[in-house]
Design an enzyme around this catalytic site. Structure first.
Site, PDB file in Angstrom:
ATOM      1  N   LYS A 199      35.462  31.348  35.184  1.00 53.87           N
ATOM      2  CA  LYS A 199      34.977  32.380  34.270  1.00 53.87           C
ATOM      3  C   LYS A 199      34.192  31.752  33.120  1.00 53.87           C
ATOM      4  O   LYS A 199      34.467  30.611  32.727  1.00 53.87           O
ATOM      5  CB  LYS A 199      36.170  33.143  33.669  1.00 53.87           C
ATOM      6  N   LYS A 226      50.764  42.509  40.121  1.00 54.60           N
ATOM      7  CA  LYS A 226      49.993  41.264  40.054  1.00 54.60           C
ATOM      8  C   LYS A 226      50.488  40.434  38.875  1.00 54.60           C
ATOM      9  O   LYS A 226      50.505  40.900  37.739  1.00 54.60           O
ATOM     10  CB  LYS A 226      48.508  41.594  39.887  1.00 54.60           C
ATOM     11  N   GLU A 233      41.221  36.986  42.830  1.00 50.21           N
ATOM     12  CA  GLU A 233      42.484  36.413  43.307  1.00 50.21           C
ATOM     13  C   GLU A 233      43.640  37.401  43.300  1.00 50.21           C
ATOM     14  O   GLU A 233      44.602  37.238  44.046  1.00 50.21           O
ATOM     15  CB  GLU A 233      42.845  35.179  42.472  1.00 50.21           C
ATOM     16  N   ARG A 264      43.945  40.448  44.378  1.00 50.17           N
ATOM     17  CA  ARG A 264      44.128  41.118  45.675  1.00 50.17           C
ATOM     18  C   ARG A 264      44.704  40.160  46.711  1.00 50.17           C
ATOM     19  O   ARG A 264      45.373  40.584  47.641  1.00 50.17           O
ATOM     20  CB  ARG A 264      42.800  41.723  46.134  1.00 50.17           C
TER      21      ARG A 264
END
Length: 388
Positions: A163, A151, A236, A238
């Site tokens: 966030k 990732k 995000e 995944r």
């Protein structure tokens, strides 16, 4: 001069441990300091009974520590200094230096490939995404073909699911730690004579809110055609990795290992000292657990509980990108990724908790740790296909 010894331990193992510990403990990210403090080791003297074995251990330790330091340098870099295109450029440079192939896919190429996850996460950004494919081939006959997926979210604002502005948000420059670990691991493979072919996929973009960003309720189409309803844009990682795992399966790898700063649930469950590992193949999970014992990068296996799979059901798409409730988040994230691995043996390492430390701790110096890089190296250098 520093004199080190480790009594009662095999010479090669002792030499490797001492070298890795010394080099990694002295690491500092000083690239942006006008007057960095000098912490380099001028000389390290090791006392060992077996000279040849000790020398081999020193070589392994240097290569492994360098790999982790590459990952640390990249992960510590500020987001404006390391965008997705920048990360791809670094990979090209390292590939030329350390003898592995690098292929870079820009936005147009990703559209052609149908990588809807990476493109969807990138939709709110002003900076193009990059997928970086790394390839290593051994000198002799290959003992197998391992796929590594990392990732590479160079900065994670959370997207539309923004966030909160807190200490954890400030660490989100490190959300590309998985891709950094994969790239770092590749720098050691040729020097250590890895016997298997290894292919890596780095999925790189930032995740930003804007008028063009992916919205809650949007549906993305992954490589291979699976549709995914986005119920949280802060889940995000995944989404970008699903494309890479699908491509790894298409490449016919014998096993896939993905590594990612994926879930706060893993951090809450295991803290900052131990990463989570889950998988569909116990043999691949066991290889990671064994390697982590060698590298002192502790892993803990969590159950891939299939009864939670229904939490990922969507009314309008094949999958949702988050579970229907807030429980077992590390497991539901892994179950999501497992959908794309299919029958290919697969394991997932969640390093959300171990990506950084607040102060020096043994071999982990303050800041990004590179946790997982040396474990990937250890698995890759002796990889053979697991029994299915």
């Amino acid at each position: 001069m520093r004199v080190a010894s480790l009594a009662g331990v095999e010479a090669e193992t002792a030499a490797r441990a001492l070298v890795e510990g010394a080099l990694l403990a002295r690491y500092r990210f000083a690239a942006l300091k006008a007057k960095p403090k000098e912490v380099a080791i001028e000389r390290l003297q090791l006392a060992a009974d077996g000279l040849d074995a000790g020398t081999a251990g020193v070589g392994t330790g240097i290569a492994a520590a360098r790999a982790a330091s590459v990952a640390r340098d990249l992960t510590n870099a500020p987001p404006a200094h390391l965008t997705a295109p920048d990360l791809a450029d670094v990979a090209v440079e390292l590939g030329e230096r350390f003898g592995f192939g690098v292929e870079v896919f820009d936005k147009a190429a990703l559209i052609e490939l149908g990588c809807g996850g990476l493109l969807g996460v990138n939709a709110g950004s002003t900076v193009e995404p990059r997928m970086v494919k790394l390839t290593y081939m051994p000198e002799g006959e290959s003992t197998g073909h391992l796929g590594l997926v990392g990732k590479g979210i160079t900065y994670d604002s959370g997207g539309i699911s923004l966030k909160p502005s807190d200490g954890m948000h400030a660490l989100m420059k490190m959300d590309m730690g998985g891709a950094a670990n994969v790239l770092g691991a590749f720098t050691a493979l040729r020097e250590l004579g890895a016997s298997a072919a290894v292919t890596g996929w780095m999925m790189c973009t930032d995740n930003m809110p804007s008028g063009s960003a992916t919205k809650l309720g949007d549906v993305l189409t992954a490589r291979g055609g699976t549709t995914v309803e986005v119920k949280n844009t802060d889940a995000e990682g995944r989404l970008v990795m699903m494309d890479a795992i699908a491509l790894a399966v298409e490449d016919g790898v014998d096993a896939i290992i993905d590594i990612a700063t994926l879930t706060g649930a893993a951090l809450m469950a295991l803290g900052q000292s131990r990463a989570a590992v889950l998988g569909t193949s116990q043999a691949v999970v066991d290889s990671l657990l064994e390697a982590s014992g060698t590298t002192d990068e502790p892993l803990w296996q969590l159950p891939l509980e299939q009864k939670y799979r229904k939490l990922l059901d969507s009314d309008i798409a094949d999958l949702s990108n988050v579970g229907a409730n807030r429980y077992a988040g590390a497991t539901t994230a892994a179950l999501f990724l497992a959908e794309f691995a299919g029958e290919t043996p697969w394991a997932h390492v969640d390093i959300a908790g171990t990506m950084a430390v607040d102060s020096d701790e043994s071999w982990r110096s303050k800041g990004a740790t590179g946790f997982g890089t040396r474990t990937l190296v250890e698995v890759a250098r002796t990889f053979t296909p697991p029994a299915k």
